[in-house]
Each structure stands twice: as C-alpha cells, then as structure tokens.
Design a protein around this motif. Structure first.
Motif, PDB file in Angstrom:
ATOM      1  N   ILE A 171     -15.933 -18.664  14.727  1.00 56.71           N
ATOM      2  CA  ILE A 171     -17.129 -19.282  14.374  1.00 56.71           C
ATOM      3  C   ILE A 171     -17.091 -20.204  13.158  1.00 56.71           C
ATOM      4  O   ILE A 171     -16.387 -19.903  12.045  1.00 56.71           O
ATOM      5  CB  ILE A 171     -18.601 -18.730  14.497  1.00 56.71           C
ATOM      6  N   ILE A 172     -17.159 -21.407  13.177  1.00 54.07           N
ATOM      7  CA  ILE A 172     -17.083 -22.465  11.833  1.00 54.07           C
ATOM      8  C   ILE A 172     -18.207 -22.335  10.989  1.00 54.07           C
ATOM      9  O   ILE A 172     -19.330 -21.761  11.326  1.00 54.07           O
ATOM     10  CB  ILE A 172     -16.879 -23.920  12.098  1.00 54.07           C
ATOM     11  N   SER A 173     -18.207 -22.315   9.681  1.00 57.20           N
ATOM     12  CA  SER A 173     -19.138 -22.352   8.687  1.00 57.20           C
ATOM     13  C   SER A 173     -20.369 -22.976   9.214  1.00 57.20           C
ATOM     14  O   SER A 173     -21.586 -22.495   8.890  1.00 57.20           O
ATOM     15  CB  SER A 173     -18.721 -22.675   7.193  1.00 57.20           C
ATOM     16  N   GLU A 174     -20.435 -24.240   9.372  1.00 60.96           N
ATOM     17  CA  GLU A 174     -21.642 -25.062   9.709  1.00 60.96           C
ATOM     18  C   GLU A 174     -22.381 -24.573  11.013  1.00 60.96           C
ATOM     19  O   GLU A 174     -23.654 -24.430  10.992  1.00 60.96           O
ATOM     20  CB  GLU A 174     -21.085 -26.480   9.932  1.00 60.96           C
ATOM     21  N   THR A 175     -21.596 -24.063  11.973  1.00 57.64           N
ATOM     22  CA  THR A 175     -22.290 -23.452  13.187  1.00 57.64           C
ATOM     23  C   THR A 175     -23.002 -22.173  12.713  1.00 57.64           C
ATOM     24  O   THR A 175     -24.201 -22.024  13.004  1.00 57.64           O
ATOM     25  CB  THR A 175     -21.201 -23.367  14.155  1.00 57.64           C
ATOM     26  N   ILE A 194     -14.909 -12.266  10.277  1.00 53.54           N
ATOM     27  CA  ILE A 194     -15.172 -13.380  10.977  1.00 53.54           C
ATOM     28  C   ILE A 194     -14.011 -14.306  10.974  1.00 53.54           C
ATOM     29  O   ILE A 194     -13.467 -14.442   9.782  1.00 53.54           O
ATOM     30  CB  ILE A 194     -16.561 -14.146  10.437  1.00 53.54           C
ATOM     31  N   ASP A 195     -13.587 -15.049  11.933  1.00 58.85           N
ATOM     32  CA  ASP A 195     -12.452 -16.098  11.823  1.00 58.85           C
ATOM     33  C   ASP A 195     -12.895 -17.425  11.384  1.00 58.85           C
ATOM     34  O   ASP A 195     -14.227 -17.752  11.817  1.00 58.85           O
ATOM     35  CB  ASP A 195     -11.971 -16.345  13.157  1.00 58.85           C
ATOM     36  N   HIS A 196     -12.092 -18.136  10.528  1.00 60.24           N
ATOM     37  CA  HIS A 196     -12.356 -19.651  10.205  1.00 60.24           C
ATOM     38  C   HIS A 196     -13.405 -19.706   8.985  1.00 60.24           C
ATOM     39  O   HIS A 196     -14.025 -20.892   9.185  1.00 60.24           O
ATOM     40  CB  HIS A 196     -12.326 -20.333  11.235  1.00 60.24           C
ATOM     41  N   LEU A 197     -14.171 -18.723   8.346  1.00 60.74           N
ATOM     42  CA  LEU A 197     -15.047 -19.002   7.558  1.00 60.74           C
ATOM     43  C   LEU A 197     -14.598 -19.596   6.341  1.00 60.74           C
ATOM     44  O   LEU A 197     -13.422 -19.197   5.787  1.00 60.74           O
ATOM     45  CB  LEU A 197     -15.944 -17.794   7.164  1.00 60.74           C
ATOM     46  N   ALA A 198     -15.118 -20.607   5.652  1.00 54.14           N
ATOM     47  CA  ALA A 198     -14.891 -21.245   4.444  1.00 54.14           C
ATOM     48  C   ALA A 198     -16.097 -20.880   3.635  1.00 54.14           C
ATOM     49  O   ALA A 198     -15.647 -20.050   2.830  1.00 54.14           O
ATOM     50  CB  ALA A 198     -14.500 -22.893   4.561  1.00 54.14           C
ATOM     51  N   ILE A 199     -16.950 -21.994   3.533  1.00 55.90           N
ATOM     52  CA  ILE A 199     -18.237 -21.870   2.720  1.00 55.90           C
ATOM     53  C   ILE A 199     -19.334 -21.030   3.475  1.00 55.90           C
ATOM     54  O   ILE A 199     -19.578 -21.381   4.573  1.00 55.90           O
ATOM     55  CB  ILE A 199     -18.758 -22.802   2.085  1.00 55.90           C
ATOM     56  N   LEU A 200     -19.673 -19.841   2.907  1.00 53.21           N
ATOM     57  CA  LEU A 200     -20.805 -19.147   3.850  1.00 53.21           C
ATOM     58  C   LEU A 200     -22.068 -19.270   3.092  1.00 53.21           C
ATOM     59  O   LEU A 200     -22.478 -18.829   2.096  1.00 53.21           O
ATOM     60  CB  LEU A 200     -20.355 -17.541   3.530  1.00 53.21           C
ATOM     61  N   ARG A 201     -23.112 -20.096   3.929  1.00 47.37           N
ATOM     62  CA  ARG A 201     -24.236 -20.200   3.544  1.00 47.37           C
ATOM     63  C   ARG A 201     -25.170 -19.461   4.230  1.00 47.37           C
ATOM     64  O   ARG A 201     -25.447 -19.704   5.560  1.00 47.37           O
ATOM     65  CB  ARG A 201     -24.679 -21.777   3.497  1.00 47.37           C
ATOM     66  N   ILE A 202     -26.014 -18.728   3.417  1.00 47.53           N
ATOM     67  CA  ILE A 202     -27.048 -18.005   4.221  1.00 47.53           C
ATOM     68  C   ILE A 202     -28.584 -18.352   3.675  1.00 47.53           C
ATOM     69  O   ILE A 202     -28.919 -18.183   2.564  1.00 47.53           O
ATOM     70  CB  ILE A 202     -26.992 -16.337   4.002  1.00 47.53           C
ATOM     71  N   ARG A 203     -29.255 -18.891   4.643  1.00 46.88           N
ATOM     72  CA  ARG A 203     -30.619 -19.080   4.413  1.00 46.88           C
ATOM     73  C   ARG A 203     -31.697 -18.667   5.553  1.00 46.88           C
ATOM     74  O   ARG A 203     -31.680 -19.195   6.483  1.00 46.88           O
ATOM     75  CB  ARG A 203     -30.964 -20.645   4.182  1.00 46.88           C
ATOM     76  N   ASN A 204     -32.590 -17.906   5.376  1.00 50.05           N
ATOM     77  CA  ASN A 204     -33.572 -17.257   6.010  1.00 50.05           C
ATOM     78  C   ASN A 204     -34.681 -16.659   5.293  1.00 50.05           C
ATOM     79  O   ASN A 204     -34.568 -15.535   4.662  1.00 50.05           O
ATOM     80  CB  ASN A 204     -32.633 -16.194   7.214  1.00 50.05           C
ATOM     81  N   GLN A 205     -35.817 -17.140   5.793  1.00 50.34           N
ATOM     82  CA  GLN A 205     -36.988 -16.577   4.843  1.00 50.34           C
ATOM     83  C   GLN A 205     -37.360 -15.040   5.120  1.00 50.34           C
ATOM     84  O   GLN A 205     -37.993 -14.500   4.494  1.00 50.34           O
ATOM     85  CB  GLN A 205     -38.292 -17.539   5.095  1.00 50.34           C
ATOM     86  N   ASN A 206     -36.951 -14.707   6.374  1.00 51.94           N
ATOM     87  CA  ASN A 206     -37.294 -13.318   6.959  1.00 51.94           C
ATOM     88  C   ASN A 206     -36.410 -12.204   6.656  1.00 51.94           C
ATOM     89  O   ASN A 206     -36.651 -11.074   6.760  1.00 51.94           O
ATOM     90  CB  ASN A 206     -37.801 -13.311   8.314  1.00 51.94           C
ATOM     91  N   LEU A 207     -35.071 -12.747   6.252  1.00 49.84           N
ATOM     92  CA  LEU A 207     -33.985 -11.802   6.424  1.00 49.84           C
ATOM     93  C   LEU A 207     -34.208 -10.475   5.152  1.00 49.84           C
ATOM     94  O   LEU A 207     -34.637 -10.811   3.961  1.00 49.84           O
ATOM     95  CB  LEU A 207     -32.758 -12.438   5.804  1.00 49.84           C
ATOM     96  N   LYS A 208     -33.959  -9.399   5.760  1.00 53.12           N
ATOM     97  CA  LYS A 208     -34.112  -8.181   4.723  1.00 53.12           C
ATOM     98  C   LYS A 208     -32.834  -7.509   4.784  1.00 53.12           C
ATOM     99  O   LYS A 208     -32.553  -6.649   3.507  1.00 53.12           O
ATOM    100  CB  LYS A 208     -35.199  -7.516   5.337  1.00 53.12           C
TER     101      LYS A 208
END
Length: 365
Positions: A171-175, A194-208
């Motif tokens: 999966i690509i980073s943007e997806t 994970i294959d093909h990750l470059a920049i990993l951006r994680i945004r989620n208000q509920n993530l614990k």
C-alpha cells in the motif's frame, strides 16, 4: 413397561441459542455434529462465525490438499447457509487460490460481514483485494495479510471499523493515510512489514492503540489525542538509516511526542531515535530536547516505557532525561542497549525525575 423416550432438548433449542453455543467450539468439532442425525447434517453450515485454521486439518496434509479442504468447507457453507455471517477468519498456512478468495470475499460482503481476518498465508505473489470489500458498512475488525490494497474511487470510509491490522500488505503512503482518516471509529491500528511506505502520516481522533514494525522513512503523528499505547519499531529503508538534510527535521521526536498527552505505555526501538553521529545533526537534537519550550510538557498518564536498541549517544541520553523529568506517574523504565555493556543505572539515578515510585531496568543485547 416401556421406557419413556427422552426428548432431544438441544435440537429443539432456538437457532440463535444454538448458534451462540456452537461458535465457541472449534470448527472441526462443530462439523462433526453433522453425524448426529439428518436434521443436523447441514446445521453447522449456517453459523454466524467461521474460523478456519490449521487445527481443522491433519498436520501431514500437503498445501494443495489443504486448500482443497478449505474450498470444500466454504462451498458447503455457500450452498446451505441462511442468515448473516458476522465473522470469518482464515489462517491456513498454505498457498491460496486467488480466484477462490475473490469469490468468498464477494460472498461475505453480501452476508453483512463484521469481522474479516485473512492471515498467515504462504504467498508467492500478493493477492489484490476486490473492490467490493470497501463497501462493507458494518465492518468492525479487518485484518489482512499478503494483499495489495488499493482503494476504489467509490470508497467513502469504514464508519464502524474499530480495529485495523495490515501485515505484509502492499500500500502506498497516501492511500494508507486516507484509509486511516476515513475510519472515524478506529481505536486499534497495527502495521507490520508494510511494502512501499515512505512517509507515514497517522491522524485519527479516536485512535487509542498504535503498533508499527516496518520499514519507513519518516513518521508524523497528528490529531490523535486519545493514544494511550504506542509501540514503534522503525526499520531503515533498504537497511540504511536516512541521511539528515536541512529540509528534514533533525529528529522525528517532536512530531511524535508532541501529540502524546494521554500516553500510558510507550515502546520505541531500532532506528526510531537514531539521528546520526555528526555534530550538525546531534547539536540541534540535543538543543531541542533541552529547550525551555518543553518545560511545561508532561506525559501525565505514562506508566510504562520500553526503549530497545540504544547505542549510547548523547541525543539518546537526553531523551531518557526528558522522559524521566516529564513523567510524574511513571512506574517502570526498561532500557536495552546494543553491545555487551548496559546503560549505567547510576547515570539515570542522578538525573531529575518526576516520579517517586519508578523502577529502572537496564539490559544489553
């Protein structure tokens, strides 16, 4: 005098009661109920949950035969099942037939699947997920292994999804970023190899809960105020640590630590806080860790910290000092250093600490 005929109380139970009993048994044992009577012959095929794993088959079965048995089970279900299928788990440790997987996922999406788990296959090539999977409005848990994940243009998010685990997924980073932000109820996120990750951006208000063990170049944690457990193992891309330049921040610490106000358990390992050895890299990192802007920054919920793979550099030691001075309820700190020597406990005992009941454990790899 003839003995009275005993009534079959189990067979006469309502189906929802029988289903709640049978789903807690191994599938192999449930399938054996077909021998009880003609009435029970196909009753097991109408369960609301199916867990198919290697325990269903003899250990000696070759891969091709093993997959044939799985196909036979599923075809029986397709032919005889009535009602919804809420959970389907397949962990077969063999080479799957991709056309079978496509057919089954299509079938399960029609059945209102809530938990879909595909794991522990032996893949020669990645399996491309059918687009129908991304239109399941009731999905709560999704675990995928060895797949190619591309979102269709019609994807509008998984509104009910609470747990997402991806292992050996392409999966690509943007997806990935869009998928995470499109799951408003998401509480648990696990990313492994994970294959093909470059920049990993994680945004989620509920993530614990967040666990990452994968190659990636850089990471941003943003707008995730409820994160309580974070475990990050950063593997350098192609086995190399990323070079520092003026365009990149000297450390990813500020982008991760800056949003972890509710953190209770923090584990960092491998190259996550590795920044290089030159003065032009070390100086800005140390300056940041000692900056007065962090004076009022506290990990008010943090109780357990594990840091693996330290080399003993000055930025690493300054980071440890930051943790000790800004964690008022910290109970346990475990530090694991590369090489035969441990981080001297005396070095950590004489620095400022916010917690009075802290136990420090220093180990070596």
């Amino acid at each position: 005098m003839e003995k009275p005929v005993k009534s079959d109380r189990i067979s006469n139970l309502p189906w929802d009661v029988l289903n709640s009993i049978l789903v807690h048994l191994p599938l192999r044992d449930v399938a054996r109920t077909s021998l009880l009577s003609r009435k029970w012959r196909y009753k097991w095929t109408s369960l609301s949950q199916f867990v198919i794993d290697d325990k269903c088959f003899p250990y000696s079965l070759p891969d091709k035969t093993r997959w044939g048995e799985i196909r036979r089970i599923f075809h029986l279900v397709q032919s005889n099942h009535n009602g919804p299928i809420e959970k389907f788990k397949l962990a077969a440790y063999c080479y799957p037939d991709h056309s079978d997987l496509n057919e089954w996922i299509n079938y399960l999406t029609v059945k209102g699947i809530k938990e879909l788990i595909l794991q522990d296959f032996s893949f020669i090539r990645r399996f491309k997920l059918p687009s129908c999977l991304f239109s399941c409005p009731r999905l709560i848990c999704l675990e995928l292994h060895g797949c190619i994940l591309k979102l269709p243009p019609t994807f509008r998010g998984f509104n009910c999804l609470k747990s997402l685990q991806l292992a050996q997924v392409s999966i690509i980073s943007e997806t990935l970023e869009y998928l995470i932000t499109s799951c408003p109820a998401l509480e648990r996120l696990t990313l492994l190899n994970i294959d093909h990750l470059a920049i990993l951006r994680i945004r989620n208000q509920n993530l614990k809960y967040l666990k990452i063990d994968s190659e990636f170049e850089d990471i941003f944690l943003q707008s995730s105020p409820l994160l309580a457990s974070v475990d990050i193992r950063m593997i350098p891309v192609d086995g190399r640590s990323m070079p520092w330049s003026e365009e990149r921040d000297p450390s990813n610490l500020i982008r991760v630590l800056g949003c972890l106000y509710g953190i209770k358990k923090l584990t960092l390992s491998s190259y996550f806080i590795k920044v290089g050895h030159s003065n032009e890299v070390i100086r800005p990192v140390v300056d940041f860790l000692k900056d007065q802007c962090l004076y009022n920054f506290f990990f008010s919920q943090l109780k357990v910290v594990r840091i693996r793979g330290l080399c003993g550099t000055r930025p690493e030691l300054e980071f440890l000092k930051l943790i000790l001075a800004h964690s008022p309820v910290l109970e346990a700190l475990t530090v694991v250093k590369y090489g035969s020597e441990r981080v001297p406990e005396s070095l950590l005992l004489h620095v400022e600490r916010a917690s009075e009941k802290l136990k420090i454990t220093s180990l070596s790899l």
